[in-house]
Design a protein around this motif. Structure first.
Motif, mmCIF file in Angstrom:
data_model
loop_
_atom_site.group_PDB
_atom_site.id
_atom_site.type_symbol
_atom_site.label_atom_id
_atom_site.label_comp_id
_atom_site.label_asym_id
_atom_site.label_seq_id
_atom_site.Cartn_x
_atom_site.Cartn_y
_atom_site.Cartn_z
ATOM 1 N N LEU A 130 -21.816 51.763 -18.561
ATOM 2 C CA LEU A 130 -21.505 53.093 -19.083
ATOM 3 C C LEU A 130 -20.904 53.997 -18.012
ATOM 4 O O LEU A 130 -20.123 54.904 -18.324
ATOM 5 C CB LEU A 130 -22.774 53.747 -19.641
ATOM 6 C CG LEU A 130 -23.240 53.276 -21.019
ATOM 7 C CD1 LEU A 130 -24.537 53.967 -21.394
ATOM 8 C CD2 LEU A 130 -22.177 53.524 -22.072
ATOM 9 N N ALA A 131 -21.252 53.768 -16.752
ATOM 10 C CA ALA A 131 -20.720 54.585 -15.662
ATOM 11 C C ALA A 131 -19.323 54.159 -15.233
ATOM 12 O O ALA A 131 -18.751 54.747 -14.311
ATOM 13 C CB ALA A 131 -21.667 54.539 -14.459
ATOM 14 N N GLY A 132 -18.771 53.146 -15.886
ATOM 15 C CA GLY A 132 -17.418 52.703 -15.577
ATOM 16 C C GLY A 132 -17.398 51.400 -14.810
ATOM 17 O O GLY A 132 -18.396 50.681 -14.715
ATOM 18 N N VAL A 133 -16.218 51.079 -14.255
ATOM 19 C CA VAL A 133 -16.034 49.862 -13.466
ATOM 20 C C VAL A 133 -16.102 50.230 -11.985
ATOM 21 O O VAL A 133 -15.340 51.080 -11.512
ATOM 22 C CB VAL A 133 -14.689 49.185 -13.780
ATOM 23 C CG1 VAL A 133 -14.510 47.934 -12.927
ATOM 24 C CG2 VAL A 133 -14.594 48.837 -15.264
ATOM 25 N N TRP A 134 -17.006 49.589 -11.268
ATOM 26 C CA TRP A 134 -17.186 49.823 -9.846
ATOM 27 C C TRP A 134 -17.113 48.499 -9.102
ATOM 28 O O TRP A 134 -17.360 47.432 -9.679
ATOM 29 C CB TRP A 134 -18.549 50.471 -9.573
ATOM 30 C CG TRP A 134 -18.675 51.892 -10.048
ATOM 31 C CD1 TRP A 134 -18.638 52.321 -11.348
ATOM 32 C CD2 TRP A 134 -18.870 53.061 -9.248
ATOM 33 N NE1 TRP A 134 -18.799 53.690 -11.403
ATOM 34 C CE2 TRP A 134 -18.954 54.170 -10.119
ATOM 35 C CE3 TRP A 134 -19.008 53.281 -7.880
ATOM 36 C CZ2 TRP A 134 -19.143 55.469 -9.679
ATOM 37 C CZ3 TRP A 134 -19.209 54.575 -7.423
ATOM 38 C CH2 TRP A 134 -19.268 55.653 -8.312
#
Length: 474
Positions: A195-199
């Motif tokens: 949910l926090a994106g692609v890291w």
């Protein structure tokens, strides 16, 4: 027409022939719908900016002579001039909660309806807010929820709102990992999506977050050797120190303890492994020691999974659905993998040879799935979130591909069926006697229209050249 994706004002470049036979098509947002000469209905899956011609044709039950599509709806007419409409959904099979009569629709940026239709959330999860009890406990959001994760909400402009993701609990269908890997610029050693994106982190232990354009990265201060993206972002450094990203201040908060591997789910559940291969679960502000030994852990909608030093794979009983529990015992799932990622009704993984696999058949009733499916490509690290999987190979190249619901959409429902084709060969033909791993016929002139290279159906006779077939389950 090459170069016209996105409804841009251009004449485009050349024409690209897309395999298949249709008499009418309609271009929508990341979907093309169409009907063939027999009035069979199809849509083109996998259409994105990176793959504007899509990846495969999917057959949809019904008969239409004409069709069109707009946003979340398709309309059509049949040969008898009857008029029909149906929903268009985003790689999800969510069922709309029709118990509330709706007046408006939530915007695509906030497609999850809650608070009895008064508000729209940009996440499918509730915020955890103890005073509201079960209606704000971090579970999947619904019309009766009172809280939106991270307060990412907007008001419904024509109350109450409804839309295709109104009640996202929907069906629990198994999912499939496609092999249409698309490159993302950059270089990483480890990658994670949630949910926090692609890291990700690179070989210099630098930290990066993928930007909204899906092509560029933002460098985030700090040094990590492994990172996990869920409702929050967690990571560990080379010394085994644990950190959680604090987005508002763009800083890393050190968490007491020591781990070599950490994973956080979309519901904020954190599990980790230390250098001694001990397994831990975060409970409040402390770490709970869990029995067993492992080198990597993944926690997500398909539950908690680990791999050990021998690359054996284990599932933690009772953790399916990303519930807040330590679970029961560990179940050994046959196979060998060095890294796994737990997603919604799918587990993805790579083995010591960097071969890619996913676990098919994962549902609430069969949380360990039914079989491993090999997917073309080579990856050293992989993760999955909703309708997408991401990974990096041994050369630090970055890739992404779609995750789709496995349904027998390709099945001709006019034939009474007794079995189901396997996920490896999902396209039914020859009156239901055989199953093909391609959605196109072979061109074989003696059979005429039944073997003319068009989209396969139950009445097709010969499968695409070079494909393997297997008998249907009877």
């Amino acid at each position: 027409k090459t170069g016209t994706y996105g409804d841009v004002d251009t004449a485009g470049d050349g024409w690209v022939n897309v395999p298949g036979k249709l008499k009418w098509v309609g271009s929508g947002r990341n979907i093309l719908v169409g009907v063939n000469a027999n009035d069979d209905i199809f849509y083109r899956a996998g259409i994105t900016a990176d793959t504007p011609t899509g990846t495969q044709w999917i057959h949809v039950a019904g008969k239409l002579a004409n069709i069109d599509v707009h946003n979340a709806e398709a309309v059509g007419v049949n040969s008898a001039s009857n008029i029909f409409r149906t929903a268009v959904v985003l790689f999800e099979d969510f069922e709309k909660d029709v118990s509330v009569e709706t007046k408006g629709r939530c915007p695509e940026t906030h497609p999850f309806v809650y608070y009895n239709g008064d508000y729209c959330c940009n996440s499918n999860l509730e915020k955890v807010y103890a005073p509201q009890g079960a209606k704000c406990d971090g579970s999947i959001i619904s019309s009766t929820s009172l809280c939106c994760l991270k307060d990412g909400y907007t008001a419904c402009t024509a109350k109450p709102c409804g839309n295709f993701q109104y009640n996202v609990q929907g069906t629990a269908s198994s999912r499939s990992l496609t092999s249409n890997w698309q490159g993302i610029p950059g270089g990483l050693m480890k990658i994670s999506e949630g949910l926090a994106g692609v890291w990700g982190v690179n070989t210099n232990q630098d930290i990066f977050r993928l930007n909204g354009d899906g092509k560029s990265w933002t460098h985030i201060g700090g040094k990590l050797v492994q990172i996990s993206s869920g409702s929050e972002v967690w990571g560990v450094n080379a010394a085994g120190n644990i950190f959680m990203y604090v987005g508002g201040s763009n800083t890393w908060q050190q968490i007491p303890g020591g781990l070599s591997n950490v994973d956080v789910s979309n519901k904020g559940h954190v599990w980790g492994i230390n250098a001694g291969q001990q397994i831990f679960r975060r409970t409040g502000n402390t770490w709970q020691l869990i029995g067993g030994a492992a080198i990597q852990v993944s926690v997500g909608e398909s539950g908690v999974w680990v791999v050990n030093k021998n690359n054996d794979i284990f599932y933690k009983t009772g953790t399916y659905g990303d519930v807040d529990t330590a679970g029961d015992g560990w179940v050994n799932v046959p196979g060998k993998l060095k890294w796994v990622g737990s997603g919604r009704n799918i587990l993805v993984g790579v083995n010591a040879n960097d071969d890619i696999f996913y676990r098919a058949g994962i549902t609430a009733d069969t949380p360990t799935g039914t079989q491993w499916i090999h997917v073309a490509g080579k990856l050293a690290n992989i993760d999955v979130h909703n309708a997408e999987a991401v990974g990096v190979n041994s050369a630090s190249n970055i890739f992404r591909t779609a995750v789709v619901l496995f349904e027998d959409f390709e099945k001709d429902v006019s034939v009474e069926t007794k079995g189901r084709c396997p996920e490896t060969h999902p396209f039914v033909y020859y009156n239901g006697d055989y199953c093909c791993n391609s959605n196109l016929e072979k061109v074989y002139a003696p059979q005429g229209a039944k073997c003319d290279g068009s989209i396969i159906s139950s009445t097709s006779f010969v499968l695409l050249e070079g494909r393997v077939f297997g008998a249907a389950l009877r």
